[in-house]
Design a protein around this motif. Sequence first.
Motif, short mmCIF file in Angstrom:
data_model
loop_
_atom_site.label_atom_id
_atom_site.label_comp_id
_atom_site.label_asym_id
_atom_site.label_seq_id
_atom_site.Cartn_x
_atom_site.Cartn_y
_atom_site.Cartn_z
N GLU A 259 0.83 -1.20 0.00
CA GLU A 259 0.00 0.00 0.00
C GLU A 259 0.87 1.26 0.00
N LYS A 260 0.32 2.33 -0.53
CA LYS A 260 1.01 3.62 -0.64
C LYS A 260 2.29 3.50 -1.48
N ASN A 261 2.28 2.52 -2.35
CA ASN A 261 3.37 2.31 -3.32
C ASN A 261 4.72 2.02 -2.65
N ASN A 262 4.67 1.50 -1.46
CA ASN A 262 5.91 1.07 -0.80
C ASN A 262 6.41 -0.21 -1.47
N LYS A 263 7.70 -0.28 -1.71
CA LYS A 263 8.27 -1.41 -2.44
C LYS A 263 9.33 -2.11 -1.60
N LYS A 264 9.42 -3.40 -1.82
CA LYS A 264 10.40 -4.22 -1.11
C LYS A 264 11.05 -5.17 -2.11
N SER A 265 12.36 -5.10 -2.21
CA SER A 265 13.09 -5.98 -3.12
C SER A 265 13.45 -7.27 -2.41
N SER A 266 13.50 -8.36 -3.18
CA SER A 266 13.82 -9.66 -2.60
C SER A 266 14.65 -10.45 -3.61
N TYR A 267 15.67 -11.14 -3.11
CA TYR A 267 16.52 -11.99 -3.96
C TYR A 267 16.40 -13.42 -3.46
N LYS A 268 16.08 -14.34 -4.35
CA LYS A 268 15.84 -15.72 -3.93
C LYS A 268 16.59 -16.71 -4.82
N LYS A 269 17.10 -17.77 -4.18
CA LYS A 269 17.63 -18.93 -4.91
C LYS A 269 16.55 -20.01 -4.85
N ILE A 270 16.10 -20.45 -5.99
CA ILE A 270 14.96 -21.35 -6.06
C ILE A 270 15.32 -22.60 -6.84
N GLU A 271 14.88 -23.73 -6.32
CA GLU A 271 15.05 -25.00 -7.04
C GLU A 271 13.67 -25.54 -7.43
N LEU A 272 13.54 -25.91 -8.68
CA LEU A 272 12.33 -26.55 -9.16
C LEU A 272 12.60 -28.03 -9.39
N VAL A 273 11.61 -28.86 -9.10
CA VAL A 273 11.72 -30.31 -9.30
C VAL A 273 10.60 -30.74 -10.23
N TYR A 274 10.95 -31.47 -11.28
CA TYR A 274 9.93 -31.95 -12.22
C TYR A 274 9.27 -33.18 -11.62
N ASP A 275 7.96 -33.08 -11.37
CA ASP A 275 7.24 -34.14 -10.68
C ASP A 275 5.84 -34.29 -11.28
N LYS A 276 5.57 -35.48 -11.83
CA LYS A 276 4.25 -35.78 -12.38
C LYS A 276 3.83 -34.76 -13.43
N ASP A 277 4.69 -34.61 -14.43
CA ASP A 277 4.41 -33.77 -15.61
C ASP A 277 4.35 -32.27 -15.34
N LYS A 278 4.92 -31.82 -14.23
CA LYS A 278 4.98 -30.38 -14.00
C LYS A 278 6.11 -30.07 -13.02
N PHE A 279 6.52 -28.82 -13.02
CA PHE A 279 7.53 -28.37 -12.07
C PHE A 279 6.85 -28.00 -10.75
N LYS A 280 7.54 -28.35 -9.64
CA LYS A 280 7.12 -27.90 -8.32
C LYS A 280 8.29 -27.16 -7.67
N ILE A 281 7.96 -26.25 -6.77
CA ILE A 281 8.97 -25.47 -6.06
C ILE A 281 9.46 -26.29 -4.87
N LYS A 282 10.75 -26.53 -4.82
CA LYS A 282 11.28 -27.35 -3.73
C LYS A 282 11.40 -26.51 -2.46
N GLY A 283 10.81 -27.02 -1.39
CA GLY A 283 10.93 -26.36 -0.10
C GLY A 283 9.84 -25.34 0.15
N LEU A 284 9.97 -24.64 1.26
CA LEU A 284 9.02 -23.62 1.67
C LEU A 284 9.45 -22.28 1.11
N LEU A 285 8.63 -21.69 0.27
CA LEU A 285 8.97 -20.42 -0.36
C LEU A 285 8.22 -19.30 0.32
N TYR A 286 8.94 -18.41 0.98
CA TYR A 286 8.31 -17.31 1.72
C TYR A 286 8.12 -16.12 0.80
#
Length: 286
Positions: A259-286
């Motif tokens: 709200e009020k155009n406040n911005k927050k930058s975030s940098y993430k290292k993400i691993e995807l796993v191919y499972d049952k014909d689609k990619f899933k995000i490994k782990g808990l992604l906050y």
Amino acid sequence: MRKKCTLIILILILSMLTSSCQPYDVLSEDSNNFPPINPISKDKIEVILYYPNSEMEHLVPEIRVVSRSNERIEEMVVSELLKGTKRKGLKNIIPENVEMLSLDIVDDIAYVSFSDELYNKSYGEKEEAFIIYSIVNTLTSIPDINRVQIFINGKAINTLFKYYSVREPLAFSSLIVSRDYINPVSILNEYYDNLLDGEYDKSMDMLYLSEIEKVKLNTLRIYLENEFKEVEQFDITDYIIYEYGDKLNMDVELVFTYEKNNKKSSYKKIELVYDKDKFKIKGLLY
């Protein structure tokens, strides 16, 4: 009478010949009459090249028979790949004027250098992936090569254009051949879109979790509900994909707008796993 005797002798000779030989219209592999089949002569060799299909969905192997030359087999396959394909249903992806400058194999890794024409282009993400893996999959189809490092003018580069890292040697990708290409960033977009829409169960279903992480799922859900009820927008500003396969790593930069155009930058290292014909995000992604 003389002609008659001659005719009888000829008939006897012909009958002996036909009784001792098997006709070619009835063949078995055990027969001495089985004609030798050798589709590739000694001066030819089969090579496997990879090109995208015409719809740019996945890579397709093309088996090509070429004349043997003084070139090493690895140089020969790259030369053939750069010639392009004329096969119906396949598409040429590497720019026509690209040249191979050098190719060396050290400890089962092929180090191949190309001219600037491969690098000085603006590629889309899928196009960049197909160019890289047409080269990597072609070379790793040779038994003694397990990974491929792409150089430009003999020097290592970070990305071929901006989306895919070529800083380290890459292995054969069976996923880009066996399945249609999936934009990895589309998985993150869907995940965060669900969160902003309040579809928390859908977001949770996109996670590839260990047994311990599943125990924490309810805690994560409460956190995300509190965090994202104030988020109005998200933008993925930059990303790099490190290898396209059943396990895929990405570096991602995001900006969340509150709200009020406040911005927050975030940098993430993400691993995807191919499972049952689609990619899933490994782990808990906050």
